[in-house]
Each structure stands twice: as C-alpha cells, then as structure tokens.
Motif scaffolding. Structure first.
Motif, PDB file in Angstrom:
ATOM      1  N   VAL A 150       1.932  -6.066  -0.567  1.00  0.00           N
ATOM      2  CA  VAL A 150       1.232  -4.788  -0.611  1.00  0.00           C
ATOM      3  C   VAL A 150       2.264  -3.665  -0.671  1.00  0.00           C
ATOM      4  O   VAL A 150       3.245  -3.655   0.077  1.00  0.00           O
ATOM      5  CB  VAL A 150       0.295  -4.620   0.615  1.00  0.00           C
ATOM      6  CG1 VAL A 150       1.057  -4.733   1.931  1.00  0.00           C
ATOM      7  CG2 VAL A 150      -0.445  -3.298   0.539  1.00  0.00           C
ATOM      8  N   CYS A 196      -5.360 -10.241  -8.980  1.00  0.00           N
ATOM      9  CA  CYS A 196      -4.152  -9.436  -9.205  1.00  0.00           C
ATOM     10  C   CYS A 196      -4.365  -8.559 -10.446  1.00  0.00           C
ATOM     11  O   CYS A 196      -4.792  -9.068 -11.492  1.00  0.00           O
ATOM     12  CB  CYS A 196      -2.951 -10.351  -9.395  1.00  0.00           C
ATOM     13  SG  CYS A 196      -1.432  -9.495  -9.838  1.00  0.00           S
ATOM     14  N   ARG A 252       3.935  -8.323   3.364  1.00  0.00           N
ATOM     15  CA  ARG A 252       3.055  -9.390   2.908  1.00  0.00           C
ATOM     16  C   ARG A 252       1.653  -9.133   3.458  1.00  0.00           C
ATOM     17  O   ARG A 252       1.490  -8.911   4.674  1.00  0.00           O
ATOM     18  CB  ARG A 252       3.571 -10.745   3.384  1.00  0.00           C
ATOM     19  CG  ARG A 252       2.758 -11.928   2.888  1.00  0.00           C
ATOM     20  CD  ARG A 252       3.496 -13.215   3.173  1.00  0.00           C
ATOM     21  NE  ARG A 252       2.732 -14.377   2.737  1.00  0.00           N
ATOM     22  CZ  ARG A 252       3.213 -15.621   2.726  1.00  0.00           C
ATOM     23  NH1 ARG A 252       4.458 -15.848   3.122  1.00  0.00           N
ATOM     24  NH2 ARG A 252       2.452 -16.626   2.329  1.00  0.00           N
ATOM     25  N   ASN A 253       0.636  -9.155   2.642  1.00  0.00           N
ATOM     26  CA  ASN A 253      -0.736  -8.862   3.055  1.00  0.00           C
ATOM     27  C   ASN A 253      -1.419 -10.157   3.523  1.00  0.00           C
ATOM     28  O   ASN A 253      -2.055 -10.875   2.762  1.00  0.00           O
ATOM     29  CB  ASN A 253      -1.523  -8.234   1.910  1.00  0.00           C
ATOM     30  CG  ASN A 253      -2.786  -7.551   2.401  1.00  0.00           C
ATOM     31  OD1 ASN A 253      -3.346  -7.945   3.414  1.00  0.00           O
ATOM     32  ND2 ASN A 253      -3.214  -6.515   1.676  1.00  0.00           N
ATOM     33  N   ASN A 309      -2.152  -4.200  -4.094  1.00  0.00           N
ATOM     34  CA  ASN A 309      -1.672  -5.566  -3.864  1.00  0.00           C
ATOM     35  C   ASN A 309      -1.338  -6.257  -5.193  1.00  0.00           C
ATOM     36  O   ASN A 309      -2.021  -6.054  -6.199  1.00  0.00           O
ATOM     37  CB  ASN A 309      -2.730  -6.377  -3.132  1.00  0.00           C
ATOM     38  CG  ASN A 309      -3.042  -5.811  -1.762  1.00  0.00           C
ATOM     39  OD1 ASN A 309      -2.282  -5.991  -0.824  1.00  0.00           O
ATOM     40  ND2 ASN A 309      -4.161  -5.088  -1.647  1.00  0.00           N
ATOM     41  N   VAL A 320       1.072 -12.624  -1.236  1.00  0.00           N
ATOM     42  CA  VAL A 320       0.537 -11.371  -1.771  1.00  0.00           C
ATOM     43  C   VAL A 320       1.276 -10.213  -1.114  1.00  0.00           C
ATOM     44  O   VAL A 320       1.322 -10.121   0.117  1.00  0.00           O
ATOM     45  CB  VAL A 320      -0.974 -11.263  -1.496  1.00  0.00           C
ATOM     46  CG1 VAL A 320      -1.513  -9.951  -2.058  1.00  0.00           C
ATOM     47  CG2 VAL A 320      -1.721 -12.448  -2.081  1.00  0.00           C
ATOM     48  N   THR A 327      -0.761   0.994  -1.131  1.00  0.00           N
ATOM     49  CA  THR A 327      -1.843   0.067  -0.714  1.00  0.00           C
ATOM     50  C   THR A 327      -2.336  -0.843  -1.822  1.00  0.00           C
ATOM     51  O   THR A 327      -3.311  -1.576  -1.633  1.00  0.00           O
ATOM     52  CB  THR A 327      -3.057   0.839  -0.139  1.00  0.00           C
ATOM     53  OG1 THR A 327      -3.721   1.519  -1.200  1.00  0.00           O
ATOM     54  CG2 THR A 327      -2.641   1.811   0.951  1.00  0.00           C
TER      55      THR A 327
END
Length: 362
Positions: A24, A11, A73-74, A30, A22, A28
């Motif tokens: 996003v 991070c 959420r990624n 995070n 995580v 793009t």
C-alpha cells in the motif's frame, strides 16, 4: 456482491486478483509487489532513495533509502483476499456439483436411473428421449443398491489385494530359504569330496546365483503386478468416501465395474508356485554326477556334518549322524543329505534311490 468485491480486490495494473504480498502506498492505493517492481523499472526508478509516481493518482512516492522493501504491506487486504478465494472455491464446487447432476441434453436434474443403459437420466429423457421404452428407477433407490454392492466389492478387492501381497511375500521367502539351504548343501557336500569337485562347485554356485536371481526377478515382476488390486482398492475407497453425489457415484461405479469383476474373478500368478522354487535335489544330483561316492566318503564326513551346529540340532531328531549299517554307503549318504536339506514334504525319495546309484557308478 462477489463481482463488486472482486473489483475491489483486483490490482489496477495487472487487473487480476492481488498476488501477495500486497503493498500500500502513502496515497492508500494498493498494488501487487511484482506489479510495483515493473512500475519502478518503467519509470526508471532504480535507486533505493528514488521516487516514482502512483499509476492511479500520480502522487509522488518516496522510497526513503529502503527501496520497495520499505513500503507497507497491506495485511488486511491479503486476509480479505484469502477469504474471498475460499468463497470462490466453495461456489465453484457447488456449481460443479449442480452441473454433474444436470442432463447435458435437456438441462434438467437427472433424478432417474435407466436400468437398460445403466446411466442416470432426466424425466424428459424418459418421456420423450431415447430412453422412452427403457426400464427406469429412482436415482436414490439405484444409488443405495449400487452403493451396497460397491461396498461389498470393495471388501472383496481388498481381500484379493491382501492375499496377492501375502502370497507373493511367502513365495519370495520360500525362494530365499531354498536358495540358502541349497548353498549350504553344496558347500557341505563339496567340501567332503576331492579337490577335483571344486570346479563343479563353482559352476553350480554360479548357476544357483543366476537361477535365484532370475526367479527372484520374476517374483519381483509378479509383486509389481499384484499392485493392481491395491490401486483399484484405493480408487474404490476414494470414490466411496469422496463422491460428490449419487449421480456422480453411479457414473464412476459404471466405469470401475469391469475392473472390479476382472480383479475378483482373475487367478493370480502366485497360485502356481513350482516355477518360482529351487530344487535342492537337482543341484545335488548335478554335484555328484559321474562320481562314485564310496571312493570319497571317510570317517570325517560324520564329523563335518555334526559340526554344523544349527543344521545338526535341527535335523538330529530326524536324521542322525551318518552310520552306514548294512546299506550301501553311497545310497545312504545321498538319502541323509537330502533329508538334511530338502524341506518339502513331497520329495520323491524312491525315484532318487532307483536312479542315483546307477548314475554315480558311471
């Protein structure tokens, strides 16, 4: 490779590996959810319809009425992160295994076993170190020998543990059975006597309760003590099944050997059972102490004992109902009562015949 991947999976706010979930942003980038929450507080964005700036590119991010919950959420990053952590654990485990086989003094593999000091060593320790004049063997050979011995001791400790558990359970059952039989004896004999015996019955019931409770408490303490072989067995079993390598096994085997020998050679307390039992004879003699049984027996005594169905059926073949043919009623009565209630084969009936009648007449 791993360092580059760690940098990608870190991070930009806390600089540690992402803590799921995580999130996003539309730019793009995070971030950890908890880090974004701190960013919103820092930028004074407290409304679900508010906006804030990406800490990296300064792009304006709009929350659109759902607050931080509305951000995506990624899942891909989280999946890669999970696999990355698994690989790190494997690498750390391998490093730990390698280090456990390295000599701390010389940094070489410990491929020898010093038989004199009973510890793994490296070749330099043998050639130039403090083990120079000691007897040595290959670690692989010592490992096989010690492992076989360890397995044998494992079985012995397990047997010791099982014997201790079964022995304790047997004593507790016998103690409980003796207390139950004694209570029946006190109730049955006491009911056939005059009302004056009731106070003595109450005293004996209380004494029996305390006697039983005290002995049972000691037995429970003894039961707790017998858990030690079981715990040692589990330690040995775990080491046997999960040791990292021969060196680590030999080191742990050395630590456990003294406990193993003490456990195998030690004598368990349950092997001395007399102090954990209750004597029916003792309570019976206290119950009729100072009483002339002849003055209290009647025809109803036989009916009373015959009415105790289970006890009568169990003992009828050995102890028929009270028929006082030819013998002094007090002596025969005492013998019959003790035959009903005493289960031990080593009861000293001759001693009672010689001493009880004299005491009963006073």
């Amino acid at each position: 490779m791993m360092e580059a991947l760690r940098e990608v999976l870190s991070c930009p706010v806390c600089l540690d590996l992402f803590t799921p979930p995580v999130l996003v942003l539309s730019c793009t980038h995070n971030f950890c959810k908890q880090c974004l929450e701190k960013i919103l507080i820092h930028q004074n964005c407290r409304h679900v319809n508010g906006h804030f700036h990406c800490p990296l590119c300064r792009k304006v991010i709009y929350l659109r009425g759902r607050g931080i919950v509305g951000l995506l959420r990624n899942s891909l990053v989280e999946s890669i992160l999970e696999k990355f952590k698994d690989e790190l654990e494997k690498i750390h485990a391998q490093e730990k295994t390698q280090l456990s086989q390295m000599c701390e003094e010389h940094g070489e593999n410990m491929n020898l076993m010093c038989l004199t000091d009973d510890e793994p060593i490296c070749a330099i320790c043998k050639l130039f170190g403090k083990h120079k004049h000691h007897n040595v063997a290959k670690v692989s050979e010592a490992y096989n020998t010690r492992k076989n011995s360890f397995i044998k001791n494992l079985h012995l400790v397990h047997k010791k543990s099982e014997d201790a558990r079964k022995g304790t359970e047997k004593l507790i059952n016998e103690l409980t059975a003796a207390a139950t039989d004694t209570k029946i004896m006190i109730d049955t004999v006491g009911t056939s006597l005059l009302k004056g015996i009731r106070y003595r019955m109450a005293e004996l019931q209380s004494k029996l309760h305390n006697d039983y409770s005290t002995k049972l408490e000691k037995m429970q303490v003894l039961s707790n003590e017998t858990e030690a072989p079981g715990q040692l067995y589990q330690q040995m079993k775990t080491l046997l099944e999960q040791h990292l390598n021969s060196v680590q096994f030999l080191q742990e085997d050395k630590k456990l050997r003294e406990k193993i020998e003490k456990t195998i050679e030690g004598k368990a307390s349950y092997q001395d059972p007399p102090k954990y039992k209750i004597s029916v004879r003792q309570y019976f003699e206290e119950l009729i102490k100072g009483i002339n049984i002849k003055d209290y027996l009647s025809n109803t005594c036989e009916e009373m004992f015959a009415s105790i169905t289970d006890l009568h059926e169990t003992c009828s073949s050995e102890c028929p109902a009270f028929v006082f043919s030819g013998q002094s009623p007090d002596q025969f009565f005492c013998k019959q009562v003790l035959r009903l209630f005493e289960k031990s084969n080593d009861t000293n009936q001759d001693h009672f015949e010689n001493t009880a009648p004299t005491a009963l007449q006073h």
